[in-house]
Design a protein around this motif. Structure first.
Motif, short mmCIF file in Angstrom:
data_model
loop_
_atom_site.label_atom_id
_atom_site.label_comp_id
_atom_site.label_asym_id
_atom_site.label_seq_id
_atom_site.Cartn_x
_atom_site.Cartn_y
_atom_site.Cartn_z
N MET A 107 0.83 -1.21 0.00
CA MET A 107 0.00 0.00 0.00
C MET A 107 0.87 1.26 0.00
SD MET A 107 -3.36 -0.32 0.03
CE MET A 107 -4.70 -1.44 0.37
N ALA A 108 1.91 1.26 0.83
CA ALA A 108 2.77 2.45 0.94
C ALA A 108 3.51 2.69 -0.37
CB ALA A 108 3.74 2.27 2.09
N ARG A 109 4.10 1.63 -0.96
CA ARG A 109 4.83 1.78 -2.21
C ARG A 109 3.89 2.09 -3.37
NH1 ARG A 109 10.16 -0.16 -2.18
NH2 ARG A 109 10.90 -0.06 -0.02
N ARG A 124 -0.74 9.07 -0.49
CA ARG A 124 -1.00 10.36 -1.15
C ARG A 124 -2.46 10.49 -1.55
NH1 ARG A 124 1.94 14.34 -3.13
NH2 ARG A 124 3.88 13.23 -2.64
N LYS A 125 -3.05 9.41 -2.06
CA LYS A 125 -4.46 9.46 -2.45
C LYS A 125 -5.36 9.66 -1.23
CE LYS A 125 -4.20 6.79 -6.73
NZ LYS A 125 -2.80 7.11 -6.99
N TYR A 145 -4.48 1.08 -9.46
CA TYR A 145 -3.72 2.33 -9.49
C TYR A 145 -2.50 2.24 -10.41
CZ TYR A 145 -6.51 3.76 -5.47
OH TYR A 145 -7.54 4.10 -4.64
N ARG A 146 -2.03 1.03 -10.69
CA ARG A 146 -0.89 0.78 -11.57
C ARG A 146 0.35 1.56 -11.13
NH1 ARG A 146 -3.87 0.85 -17.55
NH2 ARG A 146 -5.32 -0.86 -17.09
N THR A 147 0.55 1.62 -9.84
CA THR A 147 1.71 2.33 -9.28
C THR A 147 2.82 1.36 -8.88
OG1 THR A 147 0.50 2.31 -7.18
CG2 THR A 147 0.46 4.35 -8.45
N VAL A 148 2.55 0.07 -8.93
CA VAL A 148 3.56 -0.95 -8.63
C VAL A 148 3.70 -1.86 -9.84
CG1 VAL A 148 4.07 -2.98 -7.24
CG2 VAL A 148 3.22 -0.92 -6.13
N LYS A 149 4.95 -2.05 -10.26
CA LYS A 149 5.24 -2.96 -11.37
C LYS A 149 5.82 -4.26 -10.82
CE LYS A 149 6.30 0.80 -14.60
NZ LYS A 149 6.15 1.94 -13.67
N LEU A 150 5.83 -5.27 -11.67
CA LEU A 150 6.40 -6.55 -11.24
C LEU A 150 7.87 -6.40 -10.85
CD1 LEU A 150 4.85 -9.06 -13.84
CD2 LEU A 150 4.26 -8.76 -11.43
#
Length: 431
Positions: free
Chosen positions: A68-70, A75-76, A260-265
């Motif tokens: 969640m943090a990464r 921010r949201k 959110y697509r804020t974390v990638k593999l």
């Protein structure tokens, strides 16, 4: 011998030796002072402490919080909190508290709460004219809600050591956690009326618009749903607290990766490594403190404490207050998790002897440790927030006292009114 062990422990901690190392050295040294004990018993008791089904929830919730943090969830949540309360006097201060309340339902850690919310809001508050020390103080104290509102790593540890339902403790933390947040917001309201001392709180950023809140929901609904899924699942009997940790991990990944697509593999190895390091640190303290706690029990520390308390009073409320006071004072000097682990076996035995409600006792001691972690001289959360705000520690201390007083007021409510902490878990576990 017991007095010598505690004196040496305090000396080593004040000398700057890490808590985990100090506990281990004192534990091994204590065993060496008892001829009939073998050194092999210490690692055995360490393993026994960790050999708990309840503690399986710990790494899962740590990983969920890291995802969640990464994933930029903090921010949201801050943006949503500003939409809800930003129009009030002291709007950014109020948004800080609201964001911490919501993020606590995701992170489960007061340190993570303070770091995540502080990194976003402290710079914004400073830009709006808030003093750096004030921004740090409100961020650190509101971060304590992360250990009260479920899920909470502190409550997981307490429940596993005290043999109390972790799901029940999670449910019991809902009302006290909300009350702490409301108390902090009330402090800000009072402060905002003092235009001379807090001129930065006098301006208002527009007015409240329900339409703006509704428009903000699509950006944050997934994050807001996380604590509802966790608490609702436990409350509805769909899964246990440990299983809730797995659900939280899967849900956090889905949010961060697909929605959110804020974390990638490619980010996952770093996230797993950070979560593993945190888990190892917390587990290490639990294991070492468990071995040390076993040594204290072997030396009849629990019985000695009980005899002394019985000699002073037989009033359960006074005993309860003494336990809370001792916990609060100890966490002013020593890491809160270590204090909790060492003290829980004694506190639970005393609580059972005096007929104290297990959920009420657990929540009261947890809140006391969080107050201690924001109270000088050794206030870990104040140091974290001060470093983010880039201000001297003593400046943060100047502004922290009203918020500490507000949290103590909630703590007294938990101590003297059992339903505050036990009403929801009692209803959920007996229906």
């Amino acid at each position: 011998m017991l007095i010598g062990l505690f004196v040496l422990l305090l000396v080593m901690i004040f000398a700057g030796i890490p808590v985990i190392l100090a506990l281990g050295l004192i534990g091994v040294g204590g065993i060496a002072g008892v001829p009939e004990l073998n050194f092999a018993l210490f690692p055995q008791k360490m393993f026994t402490t960790l050999d708990s089904f309840s503690l399986l929830a710990l790494p899962y919730f740590i990983l969920a919080g890291e995802l969640m943090a990464r994933g930029g969830i903090s921010r949201k949540l801050v943006e949503f909190a500003e939409t809800v309360v930003g129009h009030l006097r002291g709007g950014l201060a109020q948004a800080n508290i609201v964001a911490s309340m919501v993020f606590s339902g995701v992170s489960g850690s007061s340190t993570a709460d303070t770091s995540a919310i502080g990194s976003v809001l402290i710079p914004a508050m400073k830009e709006k004219g808030y003093k750096a020390g004030y921004a740090a103080a409100i961020t650190a104290t509101s971060g304590t809600i992360g250990a009260i509102i479920p899920p909470s790593m502190t409550l997981i540890v307490y429940g596993s050591l005290a043999n109390v339902s972790i799901g029940g403790l999670f449910l019991g933390g809902i009302i006290p956690g909300i009350l702490v947040g409301v108390a902090f917001m009330a402090v800000v309201v009072v402060q905002s009326r003092n235009a001379k001392k807090y001129p930065e709180m006098q301006s208002r950023e527009g007015s409240f618009h329900l339409g703006a809140v509704l428009r903000a929901l699509p950006r944050v609904w997934a994050a807001l749903l996380a604590p509802l899924i966790i608490v609702g699942g436990i409350l509805g009997g769909i899964f246990t607290a440990t299983e809730a940790g797995v659900v939280a991990c899967v849900y956090s990944f889905i949010i961060a990766f697909f929605i959110y697509r804020t974390v990638k593999l490619a980010d996952l190895p770093r996230i797993f490594l950070a979560a593993a390091m945190t888990t190892c640190m917390v587990s290490g303290i639990i294991a070492i403190a468990g071995g040390f706690g076993w040594l204290l029990a072997y030396l009849n520390f629990n019985q000695i404490v009980l005899r002394n308390i019985y000699a002073v009073t037989d009033n359960p409320q006074i005993v309860f207050l003494l336990l809370v006071l001792v916990m609060l004072v100890l966490t002013m000097f020593v890491d809160s998790m270590a204090v909790l682990i060492i003290s829980v076996p004694v506190a639970v035995q005393i609580g059972n002897s005096y007929g104290l409600d297990p959920f009420q006792l657990g929540l009261a001691l947890t809140i006391a440790t969080q107050i201690g972690s924001t109270t000088p001289p050794v206030a870990v959360l104040l140091f974290v927030a001060s470093s983010i705000a880039r201000c001297p520690y003593r400046e943060t201390v100047r502004y922290v006292w009203p918020f500490i007083a507000a949290e103590i007021a909630v703590l007294m409510l938990v101590v003297f009114w059992t339903p505050v902490a036990s009403a929801i878990p009692t209803w959920a576990l007996t229906r």
